[in-house]
Scaffold this motif. Structure first.
Motif, PDB file in Angstrom:
ATOM      1  N   PHE A   1      28.960  65.344 -18.984  1.00 12.49           N
ATOM      2  CA  PHE A   1      27.823  64.774 -19.419  1.00 12.49           C
ATOM      3  C   PHE A   1      28.219  63.246 -19.444  1.00 12.49           C
ATOM      4  CE2 PHE A   1      24.636  63.224 -22.559  1.00 12.49           C
ATOM      5  CZ  PHE A   1      23.595  62.841 -21.256  1.00 12.49           C
ATOM      6  N   ILE A   2      29.023  62.837 -20.310  1.00 14.15           N
ATOM      7  CA  ILE A   2      29.694  61.578 -20.902  1.00 14.15           C
ATOM      8  C   ILE A   2      30.575  60.925 -19.516  1.00 14.15           C
ATOM      9  CG2 ILE A   2      31.387  60.354 -22.182  1.00 14.15           C
ATOM     10  CD1 ILE A   2      30.883  62.006 -24.343  1.00 14.15           C
ATOM     11  N   ALA A   3      31.103  61.633 -18.843  1.00 15.63           N
ATOM     12  CA  ALA A   3      31.918  60.951 -17.517  1.00 15.63           C
ATOM     13  C   ALA A   3      30.692  60.622 -16.729  1.00 15.63           C
ATOM     14  CB  ALA A   3      32.787  61.997 -17.060  1.00 15.63           C
TER      15      ALA A   3
ATOM     16  N   ALA B   1      33.223  68.155 -12.908  1.00  9.56           N
ATOM     17  CA  ALA B   1      33.865  69.514 -13.223  1.00  9.56           C
ATOM     18  C   ALA B   1      35.258  69.383 -12.906  1.00  9.56           C
ATOM     19  CB  ALA B   1      33.001  70.507 -12.899  1.00  9.56           C
ATOM     20  N   ASN B   2      35.613  70.773 -12.165  1.00  6.16           N
ATOM     21  CA  ASN B   2      36.663  70.947 -11.567  1.00  6.16           C
ATOM     22  C   ASN B   2      36.578  71.832 -10.321  1.00  6.16           C
ATOM     23  OD1 ASN B   2      39.234  73.090 -11.808  1.00  6.16           O
ATOM     24  ND2 ASN B   2      40.100  71.126 -12.056  1.00  6.16           N
TER      25      ASN B   2
ATOM     26  N   GLY C   1      26.751  70.891 -17.167  1.00 11.03           N
ATOM     27  CA  GLY C   1      26.147  71.544 -18.143  1.00 11.03           C
ATOM     28  C   GLY C   1      27.009  72.728 -18.850  1.00 11.03           C
ATOM     29  N   ASP C   2      26.634  73.749 -19.263  1.00  8.50           N
ATOM     30  CA  ASP C   2      27.229  74.959 -19.938  1.00  8.50           C
ATOM     31  C   ASP C   2      27.534  75.800 -19.122  1.00  8.50           C
ATOM     32  OD1 ASP C   2      27.827  77.587 -21.247  1.00  8.50           O
ATOM     33  OD2 ASP C   2      26.579  76.809 -22.927  1.00  8.50           O
TER      34      ASP C   2
ATOM     35  N   GLU D   1      32.235  71.926 -25.079  1.00  2.07           N
ATOM     36  CA  GLU D   1      33.133  70.773 -25.074  1.00  2.07           C
ATOM     37  C   GLU D   1      33.184  70.235 -23.791  1.00  2.07           C
ATOM     38  OE1 GLU D   1      36.825  71.209 -26.867  1.00  2.07           O
ATOM     39  OE2 GLU D   1      36.189  72.037 -28.903  1.00  2.07           O
ATOM     40  N   TYR D   2      33.502  71.290 -22.704  1.00 10.96           N
ATOM     41  CA  TYR D   2      33.584  70.608 -21.400  1.00 10.96           C
ATOM     42  C   TYR D   2      32.110  70.381 -20.869  1.00 10.96           C
ATOM     43  CZ  TYR D   2      38.224  72.261 -21.109  1.00 10.96           C
ATOM     44  OH  TYR D   2      39.634  72.458 -21.527  1.00 10.96           O
TER      45      TYR D   2
END
Length: 349
Positions: A105-107, A44-45, A15-16, A99-100
């Motif tokens: 979400f897409i991944a 995420a990372n 999310g954000d 954008e992240y």
């Protein structure tokens, strides 16, 4: 065959990052018993999640992975979806951070489609900063409707309270024109199937709310209820679906009528979401019913005003994880019963 609980893989889109999403995710898995129920994978990372963890003074252990075949049960896996640093300004609406959110979400959705994760739980996004030439969707549900098989329907869930929508993220001025017999049939059938397959309710009872005040008062306050809703619901009922209404929306929840039904379908977003959140805010779950894969999310947004302050209530996100796991198990049981109905009946005698 049912997986062992701890081997059910829960994909989590972050999310954000400037909102409370990361906080509610970390707080949910601070309880080590959660890892006995599932294996989380955060898209995420690990460096940025460690930064957020430190900011929250959290001791939750994170396990960074670079490939999804490295997922370890018993660990809070963080899939390194990107390597570069991300400048965070907690509590601020930032297009770059958006954008992240989309990337995560897409991944996570792709991993769900490919069977690399079993269910998807999405942390809150900002519907404005996710917009781009590549992503032109008002939210998670519309993108999932495009990417997965089935017809997506927003179903808000808290215990036995389930509220679905005939129309969702559209202007109120367009609602009446969207209420067609075809749409009503499709949405009611989606809810009916979800109640049977996902909630193990054999003969669900569904209530539908009217569009106009007092269901139009015989056409005095609008004709849509008499002209479209009533005859359509009558036809559906006569074909065997236990659907009732339309009911005047103003007193339906306050009088407790909703307790007599397995689901309630509202005609538009706020008609359903206002009473739902009034009754269950902080514990409700947004479930995308009607799709081939399972996705849930908490019932709140990014909450920029409290982001990074350690104040976020994580109950709704935790309930979203629980519901995703429950539905996953229900679908497997439903599939087994559907494939072997005779054997099941034999066991019951």
């Amino acid at each position: 065959m049912m997986k062992k609980a701890e081997n059910i893989i829960v994909g989590i889109s972050i999310g954000d990052l400037n909102g409370i999403g990361s906080e509610v995710v970390l707080k949910t898995f601070e309880d080590s018993r959660m890892l006995e129920l599932c294996t989380p994978v955060i898209f995420a990372n690990v460096k940025i999640m460690s930064f957020i963890k430190k900011n929250l003074d959290s001791a939750v252990p994170l396990h960074g992975i670079d490939k999804l075949d490295q997922i370890l049960p018993g660990k809070i896996n963080v899939f390194n979806l990107w390597r570069e640093g991300v400048d965070l300004n907690l509590g601020v609406n930032d297009d770059k951070v958006g954008e992240y959110a989309v990337k995560s979400f897409i991944a996570a959705t792709n991993a769900l489609k490919e069977g690399l994760v079993d269910v998807l739980v999405t942390a809150p996004i900002n519907k404005y900063n996710i917009q781009s030439e590549e992503f032109k969707f008002p939210g998670h549900t519309d993108y999932l409707d495009q990417e997965l098989e089935g017809n997506a329907l927003m179903l808000m869930v808290q215990g036995n309270l389930r509220v679905g929508l005939l129309t969702d993220h559209i202007p109120v001025s367009e609602v009446a024109s969207r209420l067609t017999e075809e749409l009503i049939r499709e949405k009611i059938e989606t809810v009916r199937k979800a109640l049977i397959q996902d909630f193990s309710i054999n003969k669900p009872k569904i209530a539908v709310l009217g569009l106009n005040p007092h269901c139009g008062d015989g056409g005095v306050i609008g004709k849509e209820d008499d002209a479209v809703l009533k005859p359509t619901l009558k036809k559906i009922f006569e074909k065997g679906t236990l659907v009732f209404g339309p009911f005047a929306a103003d007193g339906f929840f306050g009088s407790g009528q909703y307790e007599n039904y397995d689901a309630v379908i509202a005609t538009y977003h706020d008609q359903g979401l206002i009473p739902f959140k009034t009754l269950s805010f902080g514990n409700g779950v947004n479930y995308t019913a009607g799709l081939s894969k399972i996705r849930t999310s908490p019932d709140h947004g990014t909450a920029y005003d409290i982001a990074g302050k350690g104040m976020a209530d994580y109950n709704s996100f935790k309930e979203a994880v629980y519901l995703a796991l429950d539905i996953y198990r229900s679908r497997i049981e439903y599939a087994e019963i559907s494939e072997k109905p005779l054997k099941v009946r034999e066991k019951q005698h």
